[in-house]
Design a protein around this motif. Sequence first.
Motif, PDB file in Angstrom:
ATOM      1  N   VAL A  48      14.213   9.663  -8.001  1.00  0.00           N
ATOM      2  CA  VAL A  48      12.445   9.285  -8.696  1.00  0.00           C
ATOM      3  C   VAL A  48      11.896   8.065  -8.661  1.00  0.00           C
ATOM      4  O   VAL A  48      10.903   7.539  -7.929  1.00  0.00           O
ATOM      5  CB  VAL A  48      11.674  10.482 -10.277  1.00  0.00           C
ATOM      6  CG1 VAL A  48      10.486   9.403 -10.602  1.00  0.00           C
ATOM      7  CG2 VAL A  48      12.137  11.374 -10.238  1.00  0.00           C
ATOM      8  N   ILE A  49      13.275   7.157  -8.779  1.00  0.00           N
ATOM      9  CA  ILE A  49      12.851   6.381  -8.878  1.00  0.00           C
ATOM     10  C   ILE A  49      12.203   6.177  -7.330  1.00  0.00           C
ATOM     11  O   ILE A  49      11.449   4.971  -6.538  1.00  0.00           O
ATOM     12  CB  ILE A  49      14.095   5.013  -9.332  1.00  0.00           C
ATOM     13  CG1 ILE A  49      14.045   5.577 -10.196  1.00  0.00           C
ATOM     14  CG2 ILE A  49      14.039   3.545  -8.616  1.00  0.00           C
ATOM     15  CD1 ILE A  49      15.485   5.137 -11.198  1.00  0.00           C
ATOM     16  N   SER A  55       8.944   7.089  -5.160  1.00  0.00           N
ATOM     17  CA  SER A  55       8.296   5.961  -6.151  1.00  0.00           C
ATOM     18  C   SER A  55       8.109   4.730  -5.089  1.00  0.00           C
ATOM     19  O   SER A  55       7.114   4.887  -4.212  1.00  0.00           O
ATOM     20  CB  SER A  55       8.374   5.322  -6.819  1.00  0.00           C
ATOM     21  OG  SER A  55       8.852   5.911  -8.483  1.00  0.00           O
ATOM     22  N   THR A  62       7.336   5.747  -1.378  1.00  0.00           N
ATOM     23  CA  THR A  62       5.383   5.934  -1.691  1.00  0.00           C
ATOM     24  C   THR A  62       4.851   4.893  -1.103  1.00  0.00           C
ATOM     25  O   THR A  62       3.428   4.935  -0.634  1.00  0.00           O
ATOM     26  CB  THR A  62       5.400   7.306  -2.413  1.00  0.00           C
ATOM     27  OG1 THR A  62       5.916   7.673  -3.271  1.00  0.00           O
ATOM     28  CG2 THR A  62       4.142   7.525  -2.448  1.00  0.00           C
ATOM     29  N   ILE A  63       5.752   3.665  -1.624  1.00  0.00           N
ATOM     30  CA  ILE A  63       4.958   2.869  -2.167  1.00  0.00           C
ATOM     31  C   ILE A  63       4.709   2.105  -0.600  1.00  0.00           C
ATOM     32  O   ILE A  63       3.665   1.694  -0.095  1.00  0.00           O
ATOM     33  CB  ILE A  63       5.452   2.003  -3.189  1.00  0.00           C
ATOM     34  CG1 ILE A  63       5.219   2.343  -4.889  1.00  0.00           C
ATOM     35  CG2 ILE A  63       5.200   0.093  -3.096  1.00  0.00           C
ATOM     36  CD1 ILE A  63       5.805   1.359  -5.591  1.00  0.00           C
ATOM     37  N   MET A 109       2.407   3.810   1.539  1.00  0.00           N
ATOM     38  CA  MET A 109       0.566   3.367   0.888  1.00  0.00           C
ATOM     39  C   MET A 109       0.563   2.011   1.514  1.00  0.00           C
ATOM     40  O   MET A 109      -0.325   1.791   2.623  1.00  0.00           O
ATOM     41  CB  MET A 109       1.042   3.229   0.031  1.00  0.00           C
ATOM     42  CG  MET A 109       0.254   5.296  -1.003  1.00  0.00           C
ATOM     43  SD  MET A 109      -0.316   5.035  -2.578  1.00  0.00           S
ATOM     44  CE  MET A 109       0.654   4.834  -3.303  1.00  0.00           C
ATOM     45  N   VAL A 110       1.168   1.369   1.639  1.00  0.00           N
ATOM     46  CA  VAL A 110       1.504  -0.554   1.478  1.00  0.00           C
ATOM     47  C   VAL A 110       1.517  -0.570   3.476  1.00  0.00           C
ATOM     48  O   VAL A 110       0.219  -1.291   4.185  1.00  0.00           O
ATOM     49  CB  VAL A 110       2.559  -1.561   1.384  1.00  0.00           C
ATOM     50  CG1 VAL A 110       2.349  -2.905   2.024  1.00  0.00           C
ATOM     51  CG2 VAL A 110       2.301  -0.918  -0.343  1.00  0.00           C
ATOM     52  N   GLN A 161       0.820   2.149   6.105  1.00  0.00           N
ATOM     53  CA  GLN A 161      -0.538   2.863   5.995  1.00  0.00           C
ATOM     54  C   GLN A 161      -1.437   1.594   5.768  1.00  0.00           C
ATOM     55  O   GLN A 161      -2.957   1.660   7.095  1.00  0.00           O
ATOM     56  CB  GLN A 161      -1.256   3.357   5.148  1.00  0.00           C
ATOM     57  CG  GLN A 161      -2.175   4.614   5.877  1.00  0.00           C
ATOM     58  CD  GLN A 161      -2.200   5.846   5.404  1.00  0.00           C
ATOM     59  OE1 GLN A 161      -1.615   6.402   4.316  1.00  0.00           O
ATOM     60  NE2 GLN A 161      -2.899   7.140   5.485  1.00  0.00           N
ATOM     61  N   ALA A 162      -1.745   0.853   4.932  1.00  0.00           N
ATOM     62  CA  ALA A 162      -2.996  -0.346   4.595  1.00  0.00           C
ATOM     63  C   ALA A 162      -2.812  -1.782   5.522  1.00  0.00           C
ATOM     64  O   ALA A 162      -3.510  -2.137   6.041  1.00  0.00           O
ATOM     65  CB  ALA A 162      -3.014  -0.902   3.191  1.00  0.00           C
ATOM     66  N   TYR A 163      -1.895  -1.619   5.922  1.00  0.00           N
ATOM     67  CA  TYR A 163      -1.447  -3.036   6.251  1.00  0.00           C
ATOM     68  C   TYR A 163      -0.834  -3.105   7.918  1.00  0.00           C
ATOM     69  O   TYR A 163      -0.903  -4.493   8.428  1.00  0.00           O
ATOM     70  CB  TYR A 163      -0.827  -4.635   5.685  1.00  0.00           C
ATOM     71  CG  TYR A 163      -1.651  -4.388   4.117  1.00  0.00           C
ATOM     72  CD1 TYR A 163      -2.826  -5.354   4.364  1.00  0.00           C
ATOM     73  CD2 TYR A 163      -1.013  -3.913   3.724  1.00  0.00           C
ATOM     74  CE1 TYR A 163      -3.015  -5.284   2.953  1.00  0.00           C
ATOM     75  CE2 TYR A 163      -1.987  -4.166   2.173  1.00  0.00           C
ATOM     76  CZ  TYR A 163      -3.341  -4.440   1.748  1.00  0.00           C
ATOM     77  OH  TYR A 163      -3.580  -5.302   0.755  1.00  0.00           O
TER      78      TYR A 163
END
Lengths: 238, 194
Positions: B73-74, B77, B80-81, B84-85, B87-89
Amino acid sequence: MGKTVSSLSNMALTLIIITLVAGASLGYIYKLTEGPIAVAKEQKQQEAIRLVVPDFDNNPAQEMYKIPGPDGDSLKVFPAKKDGINVGVAIESISHKGFGGDVKIMVGILPDGTIYNYQVLEHKETPGLGTKMATWFKPSGEEDMSKASGNTFFDWLFGIKSEGTGGTTSIVGIDPAETELKVSADGGDIDAITAATISSRAFLDAVQKAWNAYNKNADSYSSATTKNNSSERETKDQ
Amino acid sequence: MNQWKNFTKGFFKDNPVFVMLLGMCPTLGVTSSAVNGLGMGLATTFVLVMSNIVVALVKNFIPEKVRIPSFIVIIASFVTIVEMVMQAYLPALFEALGLFIPLIVVNCLVLGRAEAFASKNTLGSSIVDGLGMGLGFSMALTMLGAVRELLGSGMIFGLTLYPEDYGMLIFVLAPGAFIALGYLTAFINRVRKA
């Protein structure tokens, strides 16, 4: 401090806390990146539109409308205008006939029905073969190393003979009403990417779909001439 | 423990790719070019360091029997961070790595270090271990990517050295990844034992 004992309540509590913390932090990061991700996607779309149609001054994304495609997809149409006059449309088209999956492209079509430019948006084709579609169907320029090396030493060393293919590889500037969008192996006028005929077919299929969609709506463009032989052309894809 | 040795073991002595043969899925999948290899390596390094930190911090609170699900799980997480980061930047890199970013979760290297090292060592050592292992992984991926890019498309880091027509296409495709990895592993191990 010793290790926590593996009792049922301890294990359940630990897992609940860990998943809660993980979920909360992911939600937070999602909120943070949601905006930038949307901006990045929109920018990519804007860039693709800018590449495939001539200079415009409106916001094509705002005037976007959808046209139903042949397979139940809807194609997005972005009209580009300069001083209120149509300079072309960018059409986001998709083909399901790719070698590795769907091929998504943006095609720019001028009011007279000719193709202005294209941009490959998404594909899963074989690296080094199908991926060449990004430049292959554009007019040969200096960026196009893949077609001819032009290096006589290498040609000599590897025994490669430069052979004329007869057809054209570029779809830029052609009018699909006059030039058939088929690879030469299928009796068309376009030379397929070497060793990637399936990818080439998918690409041309997507272009054809965009052009068909454009033609069905041709009445809404003041300067578009009526070329409605598009419907009979669709049979070539089967 | 000698921290310098702890750091450098990831590069040569215990290189995750060439010696421990961990994380083969991304190793073979993304290394069609040196840049992709480097990008994947650095993304994995970030996840590795972060998960090592958290695992080292919470190791005493996690009951023995649920440690693996907790670690997963750690790790997931952080992956996934990163996703997302990125994909954004860094949308271009995100597109190139695509599917392989979520797959960092199942990279045995990350779980392996959490289980074998971070859950038994101090926070400081775990950070150094994650950094060394991650950078060693990046180095191996970049090397493999460079070899495949050079042989397959005549480029290194996108710089054309010879026309693409004369590249051996097989090195861009999956079989070339296995061939190049095999030879590189043999070469590194020969040097390592010498």
